[in-house]
Write a protein that holds these residues in place. Sequence first.
Motif, PDB file in Angstrom:
ATOM      1  N   TYR A 171      34.656   6.837  20.041  1.00  0.00           N
ATOM      2  CA  TYR A 171      34.303   8.236  19.549  1.00  0.00           C
ATOM      3  C   TYR A 171      32.610   8.824  19.719  1.00  0.00           C
ATOM      4  N   GLY A 172      31.870   7.786  20.361  1.00  0.00           N
ATOM      5  CA  GLY A 172      30.626   8.085  20.651  1.00  0.00           C
ATOM      6  C   GLY A 172      29.429   7.565  19.527  1.00  0.00           C
ATOM      7  N   GLU A 173      28.195   7.611  19.826  1.00  0.00           N
ATOM      8  CA  GLU A 173      27.314   6.818  19.063  1.00  0.00           C
ATOM      9  C   GLU A 173      27.074   7.671  17.884  1.00  0.00           C
ATOM     10  N   GLU A 174      27.217   9.057  17.889  1.00  0.00           N
ATOM     11  CA  GLU A 174      27.214   9.788  16.505  1.00  0.00           C
ATOM     12  C   GLU A 174      28.091   9.878  15.649  1.00  0.00           C
ATOM     13  N   ALA A 175      29.195   9.085  15.961  1.00  0.00           N
ATOM     14  CA  ALA A 175      30.367   9.059  15.014  1.00  0.00           C
ATOM     15  C   ALA A 175      29.933   8.591  13.492  1.00  0.00           C
ATOM     16  N   GLN A 176      30.568   9.138  12.462  1.00  0.00           N
ATOM     17  CA  GLN A 176      30.013   8.805  11.230  1.00  0.00           C
ATOM     18  C   GLN A 176      31.007   7.846  10.578  1.00  0.00           C
ATOM     19  N   LEU A 177      30.844   6.746   9.975  1.00  0.00           N
ATOM     20  CA  LEU A 177      31.995   6.023   9.662  1.00  0.00           C
ATOM     21  C   LEU A 177      32.078   5.953   8.178  1.00  0.00           C
ATOM     22  N   LEU A 178      32.865   6.099   7.589  1.00  0.00           N
ATOM     23  CA  LEU A 178      33.234   6.195   5.866  1.00  0.00           C
ATOM     24  C   LEU A 178      34.118   5.096   5.673  1.00  0.00           C
ATOM     25  N   VAL A 179      33.363   4.128   5.168  1.00  0.00           N
ATOM     26  CA  VAL A 179      33.923   2.438   4.795  1.00  0.00           C
ATOM     27  C   VAL A 179      34.663   2.869   3.381  1.00  0.00           C
ATOM     28  N   LEU A 180      36.023   2.239   3.278  1.00  0.00           N
ATOM     29  CA  LEU A 180      36.286   2.241   2.078  1.00  0.00           C
ATOM     30  C   LEU A 180      37.131   0.990   1.776  1.00  0.00           C
ATOM     31  N   PRO A 181      37.082   0.397   0.662  1.00  0.00           N
ATOM     32  CA  PRO A 181      37.908  -0.702   0.479  1.00  0.00           C
ATOM     33  C   PRO A 181      39.322  -0.443   0.235  1.00  0.00           C
ATOM     34  N   ALA A 182      40.316  -1.162   0.552  1.00  0.00           N
ATOM     35  CA  ALA A 182      41.810  -0.800   0.595  1.00  0.00           C
ATOM     36  C   ALA A 182      42.252  -0.798  -0.890  1.00  0.00           C
ATOM     37  N   ASP A 183      41.804  -1.593  -1.716  1.00  0.00           N
ATOM     38  CA  ASP A 183      42.417  -1.790  -3.051  1.00  0.00           C
ATOM     39  C   ASP A 183      41.641  -1.270  -4.297  1.00  0.00           C
ATOM     40  N   HIS A 184      40.853  -0.071  -4.115  1.00  0.00           N
ATOM     41  CA  HIS A 184      40.260   0.384  -5.093  1.00  0.00           C
ATOM     42  C   HIS A 184      41.117   1.837  -5.586  1.00  0.00           C
ATOM     43  N   LEU A 185      41.026   2.178  -6.755  1.00  0.00           N
ATOM     44  CA  LEU A 185      41.609   3.419  -7.417  1.00  0.00           C
ATOM     45  C   LEU A 185      40.458   4.478  -7.619  1.00  0.00           C
ATOM     46  N   ILE A 186      40.963   5.901  -7.155  1.00  0.00           N
ATOM     47  CA  ILE A 186      39.970   6.644  -7.460  1.00  0.00           C
ATOM     48  C   ILE A 186      40.877   7.938  -7.846  1.00  0.00           C
ATOM     49  N   ARG A 187      40.691   8.431  -8.942  1.00  0.00           N
ATOM     50  CA  ARG A 187      41.581   9.419  -9.606  1.00  0.00           C
ATOM     51  C   ARG A 187      41.261  10.844  -9.669  1.00  0.00           C
ATOM     52  N   LEU A 195      23.637   2.262 -11.341  1.00  0.00           N
ATOM     53  CA  LEU A 195      25.179   2.746 -11.324  1.00  0.00           C
ATOM     54  C   LEU A 195      25.836   1.390 -10.665  1.00  0.00           C
ATOM     55  N   TRP A 196      27.124   1.584 -10.960  1.00  0.00           N
ATOM     56  CA  TRP A 196      27.975   0.482 -10.570  1.00  0.00           C
ATOM     57  C   TRP A 196      28.015   0.623  -8.908  1.00  0.00           C
ATOM     58  N   ASN A 197      27.957  -0.529  -8.257  1.00  0.00           N
ATOM     59  CA  ASN A 197      28.310  -0.591  -6.749  1.00  0.00           C
ATOM     60  C   ASN A 197      29.545  -0.524  -6.561  1.00  0.00           C
ATOM     61  N   ALA A 198      30.101   0.121  -5.815  1.00  0.00           N
ATOM     62  CA  ALA A 198      31.502   0.689  -5.483  1.00  0.00           C
ATOM     63  C   ALA A 198      31.855   0.075  -4.272  1.00  0.00           C
ATOM     64  N   GLY A 199      30.941  -0.350  -3.484  1.00  0.00           N
ATOM     65  CA  GLY A 199      31.304  -1.013  -2.003  1.00  0.00           C
ATOM     66  C   GLY A 199      31.999  -0.111  -1.246  1.00  0.00           C
ATOM     67  N   MET A 200      31.408   1.227  -1.173  1.00  0.00           N
ATOM     68  CA  MET A 200      31.918   2.316  -0.281  1.00  0.00           C
ATOM     69  C   MET A 200      30.725   2.820   0.367  1.00  0.00           C
ATOM     70  N   PHE A 201      30.717   3.033   1.744  1.00  0.00           N
ATOM     71  CA  PHE A 201      29.693   3.621   2.577  1.00  0.00           C
ATOM     72  C   PHE A 201      29.919   4.557   3.509  1.00  0.00           C
ATOM     73  N   CYS A 202      28.882   5.029   3.844  1.00  0.00           N
ATOM     74  CA  CYS A 202      28.862   6.135   4.841  1.00  0.00           C
ATOM     75  C   CYS A 202      27.680   6.255   5.575  1.00  0.00           C
ATOM     76  N   PHE A 203      27.981   6.087   6.910  1.00  0.00           N
ATOM     77  CA  PHE A 203      26.501   6.126   7.899  1.00  0.00           C
ATOM     78  C   PHE A 203      27.265   6.647   9.416  1.00  0.00           C
ATOM     79  N   ARG A 204      25.982   6.836  10.239  1.00  0.00           N
ATOM     80  CA  ARG A 204      26.405   7.039  11.585  1.00  0.00           C
ATOM     81  C   ARG A 204      26.583   5.567  12.162  1.00  0.00           C
ATOM     82  N   ALA A 205      27.440   5.493  13.347  1.00  0.00           N
ATOM     83  CA  ALA A 205      27.634   4.278  13.687  1.00  0.00           C
ATOM     84  C   ALA A 205      26.490   3.679  14.502  1.00  0.00           C
ATOM     85  N   ASP A 206      25.678   4.597  15.112  1.00  0.00           N
ATOM     86  CA  ASP A 206      24.517   4.004  15.894  1.00  0.00           C
ATOM     87  C   ASP A 206      23.246   3.651  14.951  1.00  0.00           C
ATOM     88  N   VAL A 207      23.378   4.355  13.767  1.00  0.00           N
ATOM     89  CA  VAL A 207      22.336   3.981  12.846  1.00  0.00           C
ATOM     90  C   VAL A 207      22.697   2.531  12.313  1.00  0.00           C
TER      91      VAL A 207
END
Length: 485
Positions: free
Chosen positions: A107-123, A196-208
């Motif tokens: 998907y290219g170097e500039e693609a952004q990844l939004l990394v989410l744990p599979a087992d968290h709940l967000i209401r 803040l509580w560390n939620a273990g979720m991330f967002c970044f460009r793949a190349d960065v």
Amino acid sequence: MSTLIPCIVAGGAGTRLWPVSREAMPKPFMRLADGLSLLQKTFERVAGLDDVTRLLTVINRELLFRTLDDYRPLNSGRLGLDFLLEPMGRNTAPAIAAAALHAVRHYGEEAQLLVLPADHLIRDQQAFVSAVARARDLAEAGWLVTFGIRPGHAETGYGYIQQGEALEAGGYRVASFVEKPDLQTAQAYLEGGEHLWNAGMFCFRADVLLRELREHAPQVVEGVERCLALSGAVEGKQGKQCELDAPSFAEVTDISIDYALMERSSRVAVVPCDLGWSDIGSWQALRELTPADANGNQVNGEVILHNVQGCYIDSPKRLVGAVGVRDLVVVDTPDALLIADAHCTQDVKFVAQELKKRGHDAYRLHRAVTRPWGTYTVLEEGARFKIKRIMVRPGESLSLQMHHHRSEHWVVVSGMARVMNGERDFLLNTNESTFIPAGHSHRLVNPGVIDLVMIEVQSGEYLGEDDIVRFNDIYGRAPAGEKSN
């Protein structure tokens, strides 16, 4: 704005939620009161984002078909699916590095990844969408973004993130990451308002991400690159699938993304947010999702209580009577029962760890075991016999296989079965049966449009699941020695 690729990472065994969470059916697949699993809720959260067309999932290869089962009723073709299949867990840094390399390639170097744990709940979905939008703006500017949950109480079970200087888009530079604190320190964090509580979720460009990893943890990127070069990839109706090469992946450094990168880089930002978030990390956390009665009890199933206060009882299939007890967590499954002090639910993991050390099946499997074609449940077993209930979904098929030490008798309870037994190929209807001697090649197929349910009676000197020679399998499993049906 760059393409957004959500990445669901499913790792860990969820040992603090034993006996419901087990190695072969871990926490992401736990059903909540509405019938959806935590993995399905994460999928719905991703599907609710604008302009998302593909989803990348990093998961153990043994859980692929269970994951597809969870995605299938929710997807209806809207999201294209990519899978990175891990042969074993190596923590979050290798998993995220593999996801970034996959994103760059497809998907290219500039693609952004939004990394989410599979087992968290967000209401709060709207708050989640808003937080992702802010994180994407920061990621586009070259930041490694993490999500920080504003604490609602002093919590000793989470790591913390200290906010630094304010940045654009409503984020802050991360001043420090803090390990799980004691209660007094956690109370000070709550009152100070900077942590803040560390939620273990991330967002970044793949190349960065890859650039920063090459600077701070080059051994992780190099190890994953070697692994991907040796890994096989296929693309079909179930999406892109890359099965990571086991020997080379086992040599990749086992380290979390926090230790490998986030605590070392100077380009880390945090987005503070209120999401109705929980990591569902213990039975105490899970019970907080359920309203209590006047005596502080929460129950699931047929339960009779007398003089009981502050108890959580989960027994969907067996009657429970409780008398004169306080502050207990009771969780009943067909093959294991948990009884714990409600104030010690974090320690349930020690039971699971002891079971693993003993090699006990109750660490790894439920009595009902999921397979790509359906499920099987061991109803009873003893010396020289085992009785199973087998359910095969429409159009699915067990492998063509043979057993050295056991014979099998199949009785169809409902549906229709196509049976290959030695040289014979025939159909069985409800209440019909067939006998398969040891040494005969055989296969079971459901050619119908409803579930096939049958009873299998095994008899022989050895009934272990590893007595199987696999000749052919439509799911691409190992042709021999597989410890499953």
